[in-house]
Design an enzyme around this catalytic site. Sequence first.
Site, mmCIF file in Angstrom:
data_model
loop_
_atom_site.group_PDB
_atom_site.id
_atom_site.type_symbol
_atom_site.label_atom_id
_atom_site.label_comp_id
_atom_site.label_asym_id
_atom_site.label_seq_id
_atom_site.Cartn_x
_atom_site.Cartn_y
_atom_site.Cartn_z
ATOM 1 N N ASP A 75 0.839 -1.192 0.000
ATOM 2 C CA ASP A 75 0.000 0.000 0.000
ATOM 3 C C ASP A 75 0.880 1.251 0.000
ATOM 4 O O ASP A 75 1.949 1.251 -0.618
ATOM 5 C CB ASP A 75 -0.929 -0.039 1.224
ATOM 6 C CG ASP A 75 -2.290 0.554 0.933
ATOM 7 O OD1 ASP A 75 -2.408 1.792 0.953
ATOM 8 O OD2 ASP A 75 -3.224 -0.213 0.669
ATOM 9 N N HIS A 112 -3.745 6.336 3.050
ATOM 10 C CA HIS A 112 -4.506 5.143 2.699
ATOM 11 C C HIS A 112 -4.012 3.913 3.447
ATOM 12 O O HIS A 112 -4.791 3.176 4.056
ATOM 13 C CB HIS A 112 -4.405 4.931 1.191
ATOM 14 C CG HIS A 112 -5.304 3.881 0.626
ATOM 15 N ND1 HIS A 112 -4.952 2.554 0.569
ATOM 16 C CD2 HIS A 112 -6.535 3.973 0.055
ATOM 17 C CE1 HIS A 112 -5.929 1.866 -0.012
ATOM 18 N NE2 HIS A 112 -6.897 2.701 -0.333
ATOM 19 N N SER A 301 -11.398 -0.749 -1.067
ATOM 20 C CA SER A 301 -10.135 -0.886 -0.334
ATOM 21 C C SER A 301 -10.415 -1.238 1.121
ATOM 22 O O SER A 301 -9.793 -2.145 1.700
ATOM 23 C CB SER A 301 -9.338 0.416 -0.383
ATOM 24 O OG SER A 301 -8.863 0.693 -1.664
#
Length: 498
Positions: A75, A112, A301
């Site tokens: 990620d 994120h 996600s």
Amino acid sequence: MTGKGRLRAAGAVVATAAALLHASAADAATSTPSFTDYTYTATAAGLADVRRIVRDDVAAAAGYTGKGVGIALIDTGVVPVAGLTSGNVANGPDLSLESQVPSLFRRDTYGHGTHLAGIIAGRDAAGGSFRGVAPDAKLLSIKVGAANGAVDVTQVMAAVDWVVAHRNDDPANPIKVLNLSYGTDSTQSWVTSPLSDAVENAYRAGISVVVAAGNTGGNILLPGSNPYIITVGATDPQGTTNPADDKIASFSSKGTLWGNGPDVMAPGRSIVSLRDPGSYADVNYPSARVGDRFFKGSGTSQAAAVVSGASAVLLQKYPSLSPMQVMCYLRATGTPVAGSSAPQINLQTALRSTLTGCSQSGTTITGLGSIQKDRGSSLVTMGDGVALTGERDIFGPLSTAVWAPASAAHTSWNGGNWMGRPWTGTGWAAPSDGQANWGGKTWSGKTWSGKTWSDVAWAGQTWSGKTWSNSNGSAPMWNGANWSLAGWLSAGDKGWTS
């Protein structure tokens, strides 16, 4: 039951899960606590709500928390905020374009990765109440995405190969789950796609690969079309912890035909997890902050992160399950979702069941297709406007005919080199900030088109750890320029979900 129905028309793959044997009523009574479903503010689903929706609270009460299972998170990195510093998070190599900037090394400048890490395996130190889905799993972060969303498909391929090569570095917590909330809008077949081949090689190495379906509302993104991995769509819990009223989220990729969609579903709308102060998402979407510590976001996600944690919980109880059996378990024991051919995962049912059969057969993957086609519309572009295109990685030409057999044989990495290029260090360094770290040198600062890689860093942004005032509001949907819709998103330019 039928598995990856989306590929049935092409005759590629059929997966079947035979009947499940359920525990007796007496056994169930000893392992299932009583609980009451409830409502909550529909614009902010806390992890306690999410865990109850997928019955992870029941699993935890029975002693299943992901202990002994390693989860790799490819990620944008993580930051050492409370909830990720109690000893179960480690940083692998930084393969991102920011790895050449010391202040950004391994740090999540986007927001994120930190958000997903909290969902998967976040946990407070003693006395705290924050818990992810698998709080006792070991989370290994491999950073590939930069703050401006810049990442090339070859970096993701290298990261997947690294996870496979190092899956047994921690014998007490071998990597059995890989979370990849990344996708491209490539139309290249999963059979020839190099990215698809990389994740299938992880599958064949015994790793359950969990991939976000995408936030297109329609087509599933690559590599989610690969039938050997667990492709996850997002549900809208509609403000209750009763899974019976959940429906598919409007943004979630569904596939083009009924039965042609994700493998499983999980909550993905307005999920509250850990905030990354000063990150791109945090600065650009202050109304998504929930108090000083938390942040909410929507997307497949987040749903994939829930399923990655749940897979670790399942593997704690059944450590010998193959990746295909993990998929079959989650599909066969899930709760039906309105508007979706895929069920929402239900750990209460899964942990009370014994799988009696699961099989899969189909087309053999080659991975000999085009790197450029795998990029789809997602290109890394330097400040001077020069894009990384063609059959190459950031260092030069890369032949899939040479890479594919090396990836399959787990030899693409040799020490700190991937396909002969010097990418990272060769061992573990001393822990810092409550997290273990992969040490040694990083990329040697090579230039490309007259630009150093540090030029792509987001205006020299550093992670300051500062806090912000309390704020509430809508949640950015992780969807945009380079992740999830066509890769990592530029933090919500495509829309908001509240």
